[in-house]
Design an enzyme around this catalytic site. Structure first.
Site, PDB file in Angstrom:
ATOM      1  N   LYS A  46      42.732-134.156 -12.803  1.00 19.67           N
ATOM      2  CA  LYS A  46      41.821-135.302 -12.795  1.00 19.67           C
ATOM      3  C   LYS A  46      42.125-136.201 -13.985  1.00 19.67           C
ATOM      4  O   LYS A  46      42.125-135.752 -15.131  1.00 19.67           O
ATOM      5  CB  LYS A  46      40.366-134.821 -12.845  1.00 19.67           C
ATOM      6  CG  LYS A  46      39.991-133.936 -11.664  1.00 19.67           C
ATOM      7  CD  LYS A  46      38.516-133.583 -11.653  1.00 19.67           C
ATOM      8  CE  LYS A  46      38.161-132.652 -12.801  1.00 19.67           C
ATOM      9  NZ  LYS A  46      36.756-132.182 -12.693  1.00 19.67           N
ATOM     10  N   THR A  73      27.523-140.784 -15.355  1.00 23.73           N
ATOM     11  CA  THR A  73      28.547-139.907 -14.784  1.00 23.73           C
ATOM     12  C   THR A  73      28.236-138.436 -15.033  1.00 23.73           C
ATOM     13  O   THR A  73      29.088-137.582 -14.822  1.00 23.73           O
ATOM     14  CB  THR A  73      29.915-140.242 -15.397  1.00 23.73           C
ATOM     15  OG1 THR A  73      29.843-140.070 -16.829  1.00 23.73           O
ATOM     16  CG2 THR A  73      30.328-141.667 -15.089  1.00 23.73           C
ATOM     17  N   GLY A  93      27.449-134.789 -14.619  1.00 25.91           N
ATOM     18  CA  GLY A  93      27.589-133.876 -13.493  1.00 25.91           C
ATOM     19  C   GLY A  93      28.682-134.238 -12.515  1.00 25.91           C
ATOM     20  O   GLY A  93      28.753-133.650 -11.432  1.00 25.91           O
ATOM     21  N   THR A  94      29.562-135.178 -12.876  1.00 28.86           N
ATOM     22  CA  THR A  94      30.607-135.603 -11.950  1.00 28.86           C
ATOM     23  C   THR A  94      31.525-134.446 -11.570  1.00 28.86           C
ATOM     24  O   THR A  94      31.868-134.263 -10.400  1.00 28.86           O
ATOM     25  CB  THR A  94      31.441-136.743 -12.580  1.00 28.86           C
ATOM     26  OG1 THR A  94      30.568-137.835 -12.880  1.00 28.86           O
ATOM     27  CG2 THR A  94      32.511-137.225 -11.624  1.00 28.86           C
ATOM     28  N   GLY A  95      31.933-133.637 -12.564  1.00 32.40           N
ATOM     29  CA  GLY A  95      32.820-132.508 -12.272  1.00 32.40           C
ATOM     30  C   GLY A  95      32.169-131.469 -11.386  1.00 32.40           C
ATOM     31  O   GLY A  95      32.791-130.967 -10.439  1.00 32.40           O
ATOM     32  N   CYS A  96      30.908-131.150 -11.678  1.00 31.50           N
ATOM     33  CA  CYS A  96      30.166-130.195 -10.836  1.00 31.50           C
ATOM     34  C   CYS A  96      30.090-130.711  -9.398  1.00 31.50           C
ATOM     35  O   CYS A  96      30.324-129.966  -8.437  1.00 31.50           O
ATOM     36  CB  CYS A  96      28.747-130.007 -11.366  1.00 31.50           C
ATOM     37  SG  CYS A  96      28.600-129.531 -13.093  1.00 31.50           S
TER      38      CYS A  96
END
Length: 538
Positions: free
Chosen positions: A181, A218, A220-223
């Protein structure tokens, strides 16, 4: 891993910590899973006191209880995919690893929570080693760039080429797919790449790129992305398709994140933006209640047009339509002019879609344009060709696919359409003007229709039309449209004035269209129909 069987509604288990503000952790995972078509379950690894400004403290329950949670789920429910997030300690990582070895879920996605946004390491060296030990048991790992470097015990990549190189080496070292990413890199684009071992010592690399969204929200974007990928893989059995779908969904969630106004720090993404836009819509008005303003600006504008709207309610056409006494040939005359109007109205909606500043607004106006041309014209055509089931012919007979073909627009119809399709040199001002201009055909219709629908009954000669007034889908669309107008009115002075002037002018045009003289319908081949009054639904 276990045997994979794609399902329309997969059962997805999130193993992660909590976020009481709902933006990250298992709360975000459950929203992401639901938004992408799965049934979400959650096992808690840690209780986290945090908000949009950061973590305050963490409470980790005993690992024996963690294993009890995991066993309770897998003893009873068939799990189609697992998403793993925050683990936090060596003991927790080892407990989850032992459970994976025993249960062997068909698909496992690991989002390694290792490095805080500040750059601080969140795990001890032993815990990082335990986390690396899980990589042999997962199908996909989704680190950000600092975490990718930490997994390899290196510095974070500073370029996209370095990131791809690290992704290949991590995939080779653990024989697992890696989602690289590029969100931490500078630039207008946000690149991602799926690096997958090909079984012959090489890799397949599928690159994706999206436009970077200018928002601070943004959290919690990865979760959210990792749980969405797990869900879509369980639905499709294809990692590339899963990532494509998850990326498109997350882009939409980021583009509308500011609408939520959750917290004063880094707020969450808007997980259900697409569902609210295309399905439920936020706070739809109940049937028969009309649609309320979306805020102070639309309330003031709605109040400003109250006098004109009261005169609409008192018109003979509206009263006759409501009590069923309206002459059927007069109604058919209205429908023919209204069919001409809908063609132009759809063009105005399409132009609004072209100029819309967000993907969600673009989709909304495009779908509204399609509805005006398809569903509404079809309703006109069916009624004109044979009359309603209540009995009686309209006198129009057979009609072509376009019921307005060959008919001239009356002066009111023509004037209204010229107003709708007026152009402005500044696209931002033109979009504001368009939103204001098309809104009365939503809002005035819904307002008058709420009253008319209340008097509908099984023997009403216009019951099919009054039924449309109570349509919850139209109420939801009107709520959405009024919300867009509220946002437009918050723009600069030129935008606000353009929207206000266009709105008030359109309300007057609505009155004039309702009040126009009506004549009985004629055959399209020889019709010289003057504008007739009536109500339209976009």
């Amino acid at each position: 891993m276990g045997e994979l069987s794609s399902r329309e509604i997969p059962r997805i288990l999130s193993i992660a910590g909590t976020d009481p503000t709902g933006g990250a952790g298992i709360q975000a995972d459950l929203k992401s899973i639901a938004a992408n078509g799965g049934y979400g379950m959650a096992v808690t690894t840690a209780l986290v006191a945090q908000n949009t400004h950061g973590v305050r403290s963490v409470h980790t329950p005993p690992v024996e209880f963690l294993r009890e949670q995991l066993d309770a789920v897998s003893d009873d429910v068939v799990i189609d995919a697992v998403k793993i997030g925050m683990l936090g300690s060596t003991a927790v990582a080892r407990t989850v690893g032992a459970w994976l070895a025993d249960v062997r879920p068909p698909a496992v996605v690991l989002d390694p929570v290792m490095v805080a946004s500040s750059g601080d390491r969140l795990l001890s060296a032993d815990a990082e080693d335990a986390l690396r030990g899980l990589l042999h048991r997962v199908d996909l790992v989704t680190p950000n760039l600092p975490e990718l470097g930490a997994l390899l015990q290196e510095e974070a990549a500073r370029t996209w080429e370095q990131a791809l190189d690290q992704g290949r080496r991590l995939a080779a070292g653990y024989d697992t797919a890696v989602l690289v990413k590029g969100g931490h890199l500078a630039g207008a684009a946000a690149p991602d790449a799926l690096v997958m071992p090909d079984g012959a010592g090489g890799f397949t690399v599928s690159e994706f790129s999206s436009v970077r969204v200018g928002t601070k929200n943004t959290h919690g974007t990865g979760c959210s992305l990792s749980s969405a990928v797990a869900t879509l893989f369980a639905r499709t059995g294809n990692w590339v398709l899963a990532l494509e779908g998850a990326k498109a969904w997350l882009q939409e969630a980021l583009e509308t994140a500011d609408d939520l106004e959750v917290g004063t720090g880094h707020g969450p993404v808007n997980h259900f933006a697409g569902i609210w836009q295309r399905g439920l819509a936020p706070l739809p008005a109940s049937a028969g209640s009309g649609v309320p303003p979306a805020g102070e600006r639309t309330a003031e504008l709605w109040s400003r047009t109250a006098g004109v709207r009261s005169r609409i309610d008192a018109l003979d056409f509206v009263r006759g339509l409501g009590d069923g006494t309206l002459d059927r040939a007069v109604f058919a005359g209205y429908l023919l002019q209204d069919a001409i109007y809908l063609r132009g109205y759809a063009r105005a909606l399409a132009r609004a879609s072209e100029l819309a500043p967000t993907l969600q607004e673009q989709i909304f106006w495009a779908e509204s344009a399609s509805g005006a041309l398809e569903a509404e014209l079809d309703l006109h055509r069916n009624w004109l060709a044979g009359g309603s089931a209540a009995g009686g012919s309209t006198g129009v007979g057979q009609l072509p696919a376009d019921p307005a073909a060959g008919l001239p627009a009356g002066p009111v119809t023509r004037g209204y359409l010229e107003h709708l399709l007026e152009r402005h040199a500044d696209d931002r001002v033109e979009y504001a003007r368009l939103v204001g201009a098309v809104l009365p055909c939503f809002w005035v219709y819904a307002d008058a229709g709420a009253v008319l629908a209340a008097g509908n009954h099984s023997l009403h000669p216009y019951r099919e039309w009054l039924d449309t007034y109570a349509d919850p889908g139209f109420a939801a669309a009107t709520v959405r449209a009024v919300g867009i107008l509220e946002g437009v009115l918050a723009g600069d002075d030129l935008q606000r004035r353009a929207a206000e002037e266009a709105f008030t002018a359109s309300v007057q045009w609505e009155h004039d269209f309702f009040a126009a003289d009506s004549v009985p319908a004629q055959s399209p081949a020889d019709a010289t129909v003057r504008p007739a009054s009536g109500i339209r639904q976009p």
